[in-house]
Write an enzyme that holds these catalytic residues in place. Structure first.
Site, short mmCIF file in Angstrom:
data_model
loop_
_atom_site.label_atom_id
_atom_site.label_comp_id
_atom_site.label_asym_id
_atom_site.label_seq_id
_atom_site.Cartn_x
_atom_site.Cartn_y
_atom_site.Cartn_z
N HIS A 84 33.75 39.84 40.50
CA HIS A 84 33.69 39.80 42.56
C HIS A 84 32.99 38.28 42.53
O HIS A 84 31.86 38.28 42.25
CB HIS A 84 32.72 40.62 42.81
N HIS A 117 36.86 41.30 35.44
CA HIS A 117 37.30 41.18 36.72
C HIS A 117 35.60 40.71 37.25
O HIS A 117 34.35 41.20 36.97
CB HIS A 117 38.02 41.97 37.79
N GLN A 135 31.86 50.31 37.91
CA GLN A 135 33.74 49.43 37.79
C GLN A 135 34.98 50.82 38.24
O GLN A 135 34.77 51.65 37.50
CB GLN A 135 33.89 49.63 35.86
N VAL A 185 38.62 49.44 38.63
CA VAL A 185 39.10 49.00 37.99
C VAL A 185 39.39 48.83 36.73
O VAL A 185 38.16 47.96 36.65
CB VAL A 185 40.62 47.88 38.80
#
Length: 148
Positions: A103, A101, A95, A97
């Site tokens: 992808h 989130h 990871q 960032v």
């Protein structure tokens, strides 16, 4: 609930510095600016949560429902035959960032993913985002979409 040190919070959610393809009250989806394949999309919550252990269930569900909504539009727009959906938790899991989130990576049969990030221009990202948005804005007959 945004963090000043988080690039997604400062650049994407606040400054809207991305090729955004979808947005609602809780989430945003935008083109990855260093994709591993054409049409590589990221889906994030607008509020900052670092990882799967940090994100509330309702926000987690909202992010994943957006991924489900976007999947047929991405497949059609990119003329893809399959879709990788992945999510990393922590630096040891790659990871980069520290903002939760997903992808979404469109795939074509016979083409191996190299996992090498490409650097695209803003214009290239906008062109791909426009293709996906046009497909998303139209009526999508999901019965005609086949994942191989």
């Amino acid at each position: 609930m945004n963090q000043k040190s988080c690039v997604f919070c400062t650049e994407i959610v606040t400054k809207r510095n991305a090729a955004i393809i979808y947005e609602d009250d809780l989430t945003m989806a935008f083109m990855d600016n260093a994709p591993v394949e054409q049409g590589h999309v990221l889906v994030i919550p607008k509020s900052h949560y670092s990882n799967i252990l940090d994100i509330p269930v309702d926000i987690y569900s909202a992010v994943h429902l957006v991924a489900r909504k976007l999947a047929p539009a991405i497949l059609l727009a990119i003329n893809a035959e399959a879709l990788n959906i992945g999510q990393n938790n922590g630096r040891c899991a790659n990871q980069r960032v520290m903002h939760y989130h997903l992808h979404m990576i469109p795939r074509k049969c016979g083409r191996e993913i190299e996992w090498i990030r490409k650097i695209l221009t803003t214009e290239e990202l906008k062109q791909t985002s426009q293709k996906i948005k046009k497909t998303l804005d139209g009526e999508i007959d999901t019965t005609k979409i086949k994942i191989v």
